[in-house]
Structures are given as structure tokens and as C-alpha cells.
Design a protein around this motif. Structure first.
Motif, mmCIF file in Angstrom:
data_model
loop_
_atom_site.group_PDB
_atom_site.id
_atom_site.type_symbol
_atom_site.label_atom_id
_atom_site.label_comp_id
_atom_site.label_asym_id
_atom_site.label_seq_id
_atom_site.Cartn_x
_atom_site.Cartn_y
_atom_site.Cartn_z
ATOM 1 N N VAL A 108 -2.946 9.208 3.583
ATOM 2 C CA VAL A 108 -3.769 10.318 3.134
ATOM 3 C C VAL A 108 -4.846 10.558 4.175
ATOM 4 O O VAL A 108 -5.210 9.661 4.934
ATOM 5 C CB VAL A 108 -4.409 10.064 1.742
ATOM 6 N N THR A 109 -5.338 11.782 4.200
ATOM 7 C CA THR A 109 -6.439 12.121 5.091
ATOM 8 C C THR A 109 -7.594 12.609 4.238
ATOM 9 O O THR A 109 -7.407 13.011 3.093
ATOM 10 C CB THR A 109 -6.029 13.231 6.073
ATOM 11 N N GLY A 110 -8.761 12.597 4.805
ATOM 12 C CA GLY A 110 -9.939 13.104 4.102
ATOM 13 C C GLY A 110 -9.942 14.613 4.118
ATOM 14 O O GLY A 110 -8.940 15.261 4.344
ATOM 15 N N GLY A 111 -11.091 15.177 3.890
ATOM 16 C CA GLY A 111 -11.212 16.616 3.985
ATOM 17 C C GLY A 111 -11.504 17.306 2.678
ATOM 18 O O GLY A 111 -11.839 18.469 2.661
ATOM 19 N N SER A 112 -11.359 16.626 1.588
ATOM 20 C CA SER A 112 -11.682 17.258 0.316
ATOM 21 C C SER A 112 -13.088 16.851 -0.106
ATOM 22 O O SER A 112 -13.686 15.940 0.451
ATOM 23 C CB SER A 112 -10.675 16.855 -0.762
ATOM 24 N N VAL A 113 -13.599 17.532 -1.093
ATOM 25 C CA VAL A 113 -14.944 17.244 -1.585
ATOM 26 C C VAL A 113 -15.009 15.840 -2.172
ATOM 27 O O VAL A 113 -15.961 15.111 -1.966
ATOM 28 C CB VAL A 113 -15.361 18.297 -2.633
ATOM 29 N N GLN A 114 -13.956 15.465 -2.883
ATOM 30 C CA GLN A 114 -13.937 14.135 -3.475
ATOM 31 C C GLN A 114 -13.069 13.194 -2.643
ATOM 32 O O GLN A 114 -12.271 13.635 -1.826
ATOM 33 C CB GLN A 114 -13.429 14.195 -4.906
ATOM 34 N N GLU A 115 -13.218 11.930 -2.857
ATOM 35 C CA GLU A 115 -12.441 10.919 -2.156
ATOM 36 C C GLU A 115 -10.967 11.062 -2.530
ATOM 37 O O GLU A 115 -10.635 11.145 -3.713
ATOM 38 C CB GLU A 115 -12.962 9.530 -2.550
ATOM 39 N N PRO A 116 -10.047 11.115 -1.546
ATOM 40 C CA PRO A 116 -8.630 11.269 -1.890
ATOM 41 C C PRO A 116 -8.091 9.991 -2.524
ATOM 42 O O PRO A 116 -8.614 8.898 -2.274
ATOM 43 C CB PRO A 116 -7.969 11.530 -0.533
ATOM 44 N N PRO A 117 -7.041 10.112 -3.340
ATOM 45 C CA PRO A 117 -6.421 8.923 -3.916
ATOM 46 C C PRO A 117 -5.756 8.114 -2.801
ATOM 47 O O PRO A 117 -5.113 8.686 -1.921
ATOM 48 C CB PRO A 117 -5.387 9.495 -4.885
ATOM 49 N N LEU A 118 -5.920 6.822 -2.828
ATOM 50 C CA LEU A 118 -5.362 5.978 -1.774
ATOM 51 C C LEU A 118 -3.960 5.506 -2.135
ATOM 52 O O LEU A 118 -3.685 5.162 -3.283
ATOM 53 C CB LEU A 118 -6.268 4.771 -1.543
ATOM 54 N N PRO A 119 -3.072 5.448 -1.138
ATOM 55 C CA PRO A 119 -1.742 4.922 -1.406
ATOM 56 C C PRO A 119 -1.799 3.403 -1.621
ATOM 57 O O PRO A 119 -2.725 2.747 -1.155
ATOM 58 C CB PRO A 119 -0.946 5.253 -0.156
ATOM 59 N N VAL A 120 -0.784 2.884 -2.322
ATOM 60 C CA VAL A 120 -0.679 1.428 -2.436
ATOM 61 C C VAL A 120 -0.387 0.886 -1.044
ATOM 62 O O VAL A 120 0.124 1.587 -0.176
ATOM 63 C CB VAL A 120 0.408 1.008 -3.456
ATOM 64 N N SER A 121 -0.717 -0.365 -0.828
ATOM 65 C CA SER A 121 -0.608 -0.927 0.522
ATOM 66 C C SER A 121 0.818 -0.888 1.066
ATOM 67 O O SER A 121 1.019 -0.642 2.252
ATOM 68 C CB SER A 121 -1.165 -2.351 0.563
ATOM 69 N N GLU A 122 1.826 -1.103 0.217
ATOM 70 C CA GLU A 122 3.210 -1.055 0.692
ATOM 71 C C GLU A 122 3.557 0.334 1.232
ATOM 72 O O GLU A 122 4.258 0.459 2.225
ATOM 73 C CB GLU A 122 4.198 -1.423 -0.425
ATOM 74 N N SER A 123 3.064 1.366 0.574
ATOM 75 C CA SER A 123 3.329 2.734 1.018
ATOM 76 C C SER A 123 2.621 3.034 2.335
ATOM 77 O O SER A 123 3.191 3.650 3.229
ATOM 78 C CB SER A 123 2.873 3.737 -0.038
ATOM 79 N N ALA A 124 1.376 2.600 2.436
ATOM 80 C CA ALA A 124 0.608 2.852 3.657
ATOM 81 C C ALA A 124 1.179 2.069 4.848
ATOM 82 O O ALA A 124 1.220 2.570 5.968
ATOM 83 C CB ALA A 124 -0.852 2.484 3.441
ATOM 84 N N ARG A 125 1.623 0.868 4.579
ATOM 85 C CA ARG A 125 2.204 0.028 5.640
ATOM 86 C C ARG A 125 3.571 0.569 6.033
ATOM 87 O O ARG A 125 3.937 0.595 7.192
ATOM 88 C CB ARG A 125 2.318 -1.406 5.127
ATOM 89 N N GLY A 126 4.326 0.973 5.040
ATOM 90 C CA GLY A 126 5.603 1.621 5.299
ATOM 91 C C GLY A 126 6.812 0.744 5.072
ATOM 92 O O GLY A 126 6.710 -0.456 4.837
ATOM 93 N N TYR A 127 7.953 1.392 5.154
ATOM 94 C CA TYR A 127 9.254 0.762 4.956
ATOM 95 C C TYR A 127 10.095 1.030 6.192
ATOM 96 O O TYR A 127 10.045 2.117 6.754
ATOM 97 C CB TYR A 127 9.953 1.363 3.733
#
Length: 189
Positions: A108-127
Motif C-alpha cells: 500500500v502507499t500513502g496519500g489519503s487523509v487517513q492511514e491506509p490499511p496495512l497488508p498482512v506480513s505474508e502479503s507484503a513480503r510476497g509469494y
């Protein structure tokens, strides 16, 4: 690892440019796009957070375009390729790691007024998946999507479907020799 792409169309389609919905990629049955906080009441669209995106045709077009480059070997090893899930902050990262291995990660990237929802670590790390198997999964899902959209009583956007079909044909042709079209550490141009 098996790769499958699923999508949902949110409304009846009259204009191809305005196909609302989302998609997700599954690796061995696990969603690549997953968030730490998935309370449905926190999301704008009924298909979120299980499916990412807002304008589905745009997401599919970007995914097909990236799959063509991957299956042709036109990307460098370790080069991050990004597919944006529309105007949302979610991104799919496609990174070749070797001749056949591809990392799929959700960021996810920033840019919105509120904090974006964060991916779970497995998703961010990748497959890590097979590059050609991923491109084939994109083709399979894109053909299903095309058939679904053509079944709607379209009023506008037939030219966009023709462009999409042309890109899909190019992807299918590149898949024939995908295993021999490997990414390199150097730019091919």
C-alpha cells in the motif's frame, strides 16, 4: 505453487470504461491481497477487502500488459513491476527473481487523509510463483472476464473491449514460448 485469479463485478455493466469491481490473486488457496484489518464496515465497496480495486477493466488491462512483458521476458530480474488497483492505495508488485521465479507482493502507499490499511506480513513480503504459470492464470481470468463483460447489454466501450482482446491475443501468443523467454539482469533494449 498454484496461482488463481478471481474477480467480482459489482454492478450491471453498460460502459466498459466503468466496470466496477475488484480482483484477487490466490497462491495455493491463500489471498495475496490481505489486510491486517478486514472489518467490512471499514471499506467503501461491498467487494472489499476480499477483492481489491474499483475500476476492474483498468486493473485487468494493467495486469494483462504486465503479464505480456513477463511472458516475453522483457523485464529485468529484480525489476519491480507495479499493477495499481485503481484509485485505491493498493499495489501488486511483480518482481522476477530468476528465469522462472516471480515474486507477487501486495503493498500500500500513502496519500489519503487517513492511514491506509496495512497488508498482512505474508502479503507484503510476497509469494514466489512460476512466472509462466502466473501469466497463464492472468490469461485464464482475463478470458473469463471478457466473456462476462460481453454478456452485459453494453452501451459504450466496445472499442476498449477490442483493445483488450488484442492485448489478450498477444499474451496468449507470448505464453507459447514463455519458458524460453527468460528475464535477464541486463535491459534488452
Amino acid at each position: 505453487m498454484t496461482v488463481e485469479i478471481q474477480y467480482t463485478i459489482g454492478d450491471e455493466v453498460k460502459d466498459v470504461n466503468d466496470v466496477r469491481g475488484g480482483l484477487n490473486i490466490f497462491v495455493n488457496g491463500r489471498r495475496v491481497v490481505q489486510y491486517q484489518e478486514e472489518d467490512p464496515s471499514q471499506w467503501r465497496h461491498s467487494w472489499e477487502p476480499k477483492f481489491a480495486g474499483e475500476y476492474l477493466h483498468t486493473v485487468f488491462s494493467g495486469l494483462v500488459k504486465r503479464a505480456i512483458s513477463l511472458s516475453k521476458g522483457d523485464v529485468k530480474i529484480y525489476q519491480e513491476n507495479v499493477v495499481k488497483f485503481g484509485p485505491t492505495v493498493s499495489r501488486l508488485i511483480l518482481e522476477p527473481l530468476s528465469d522462472s521465479d516471480l515474486r507477487l507482493a501486495h503493498r500500500v502507499t500513502g496519500g489519503s487523509v487517513q492511514e491506509p490499511p496495512l497488508p498482512v506480513s505474508e502479503s507484503a513480503r510476497g509469494y514466489v510463483v512460476d512466472r509462466c504459470e502466473f501469466s497463464q492464470a492472468v490469461s485464464d481470468a482475463a478470458h473469463d472476464y471478457l466473456a462476462d463483460v460481453r454478456a452485459f447489454p453494453l452501451e459504450w466501450g466496445e472499442d476498449l473491449l477490442e483493445e483488450f482482446e488484442t492485448a489478450l491475443d498477444e499474451l496468449d501468443k507470448s505464453l507459447v514460448d514463455c519458458a524460453n523467454n527468460t528475464p535477464s539482469l541486463q535491459s534488452r533494449h
